[in-house]
Design a protein around this motif. Structure first.
Motif, PDB file in Angstrom:
ATOM      1  N   ILE A   1       0.824  -1.205   0.000  1.00 23.96           N
ATOM      2  CA  ILE A   1       0.000   0.000   0.000  1.00 23.96           C
ATOM      3  C   ILE A   1       0.863   1.261   0.000  1.00 23.96           C
ATOM      4  O   ILE A   1       0.545   2.227  -0.668  1.00 23.96           O
ATOM      5  N   GLY A   2       1.944   1.226   0.733  1.00 20.67           N
ATOM      6  CA  GLY A   2       2.719   2.458   0.824  1.00 20.67           C
ATOM      7  C   GLY A   2       4.200   2.237   1.040  1.00 20.67           C
ATOM      8  O   GLY A   2       4.636   1.182   1.482  1.00 20.67           O
ATOM      9  N   PHE A   3       4.963   3.288   0.706  1.00 22.69           N
ATOM     10  CA  PHE A   3       6.413   3.278   0.879  1.00 22.69           C
ATOM     11  C   PHE A   3       6.813   4.444   1.768  1.00 22.69           C
ATOM     12  O   PHE A   3       6.258   5.541   1.664  1.00 22.69           O
ATOM     13  N   VAL A   4       7.792   4.186   2.631  1.00 22.01           N
ATOM     14  CA  VAL A   4       8.337   5.231   3.489  1.00 22.01           C
ATOM     15  C   VAL A   4       9.838   5.273   3.225  1.00 22.01           C
ATOM     16  O   VAL A   4      10.592   4.458   3.757  1.00 22.01           O
ATOM     17  N   PRO A   5      10.297   6.194   2.368  1.00 25.39           N
ATOM     18  CA  PRO A   5      11.738   6.262   2.077  1.00 25.39           C
ATOM     19  C   PRO A   5      12.480   7.051   3.155  1.00 25.39           C
ATOM     20  O   PRO A   5      11.957   8.000   3.724  1.00 25.39           O
TER      21      PRO A   5
ATOM     22  N   SER B   1      14.511   9.009  -6.896  1.00 23.87           N
ATOM     23  CA  SER B   1      14.193  10.439  -7.014  1.00 23.87           C
ATOM     24  C   SER B   1      12.709  10.689  -6.811  1.00 23.87           C
ATOM     25  O   SER B   1      12.310  11.635  -6.129  1.00 23.87           O
ATOM     26  N   CYS B   2      11.888   9.838  -7.403  1.00 17.56           N
ATOM     27  CA  CYS B   2      10.438   9.962  -7.279  1.00 17.56           C
ATOM     28  C   CYS B   2      10.008   9.811  -5.823  1.00 17.56           C
ATOM     29  O   CYS B   2       9.202  10.598  -5.314  1.00 17.56           O
ATOM     30  N   LEU B   3      10.532   8.815  -5.126  1.00 22.90           N
ATOM     31  CA  LEU B   3      10.169   8.583  -3.731  1.00 22.90           C
ATOM     32  C   LEU B   3      10.479   9.801  -2.864  1.00 22.90           C
ATOM     33  O   LEU B   3       9.658  10.234  -2.056  1.00 22.90           O
ATOM     34  N   PHE B   4      11.668  10.376  -3.043  1.00 27.59           N
ATOM     35  CA  PHE B   4      12.047  11.511  -2.202  1.00 27.59           C
ATOM     36  C   PHE B   4      11.380  12.807  -2.651  1.00 27.59           C
ATOM     37  O   PHE B   4      11.158  13.699  -1.849  1.00 27.59           O
TER      38      PHE B   4
END
Length: 140
Positions: free
Chosen positions: A10-14, A48-51
């Motif tokens: 469901i989600g990512f936490v970078p 790059s997208c995550l941050f």
């Protein structure tokens, strides 16, 4: 490893491991060594997208958001994350919060690799070896 079978995460936490550092300052350091670290183009796009999403504040970063933003399929995200994990460049921690699947993505191994200084190239050496760049810099 991140798996694509079944329900997608469901989600990512970078994170860089130390969240007191500025994401874009770190990204600018990483981009200089990107090829020396072994990060491929798709992997870098994902990082790059995550941050970039993280910089927007407390917006949950979902796989669906990333696939729409990067115009790719979830299988690409899974492939890039698995590749980064196999190279030892990300530590993936799986968690469930309120029934949601979360993946904490710790990219601190990238910073440790840069800090180790095991590269034949430095940011300063690029400018020392390029007289034209030095001349251009003096013009400003």
């Amino acid at each position: 490893m991140v798996k694509s079978a079944g329900r997608p995460p469901i989600g990512f936490v970078p994170t860089w491991g130390d969240d007191s550092k500025n994401d874009f300052s770190i990204l600018s350091d990483v981009v200089f060594y990107i090829r020396h670290i072994g990060i491929e183009h798709g992997e870098w796009t994902l990082i790059s997208c995550l941050f970039a999403y993280r910089s927007k504040g407390d917006v949950p970063i979902t796989a669906d958001m990333i696939t729409r933003f990067l115009d790719c399929k979830q299988v690409s995200i899974v492939r890039w994350l698995n590749s980064l994990e196999e190279k030892g460049l990300v530590i993936v921690t799986k968690d469930k919060v309120n029934g949601y699947h979360l993946r904490t993505l710790d990219f601190s191994p990238i910073l440790r690799k840069i800090e180790s200084g095991s590269f034949d190239i430095t940011f300063d050496s690029v400018f020392e070896d390029a007289p034209a760049v030095q001349q251009l810099a003096m013009a400003f």
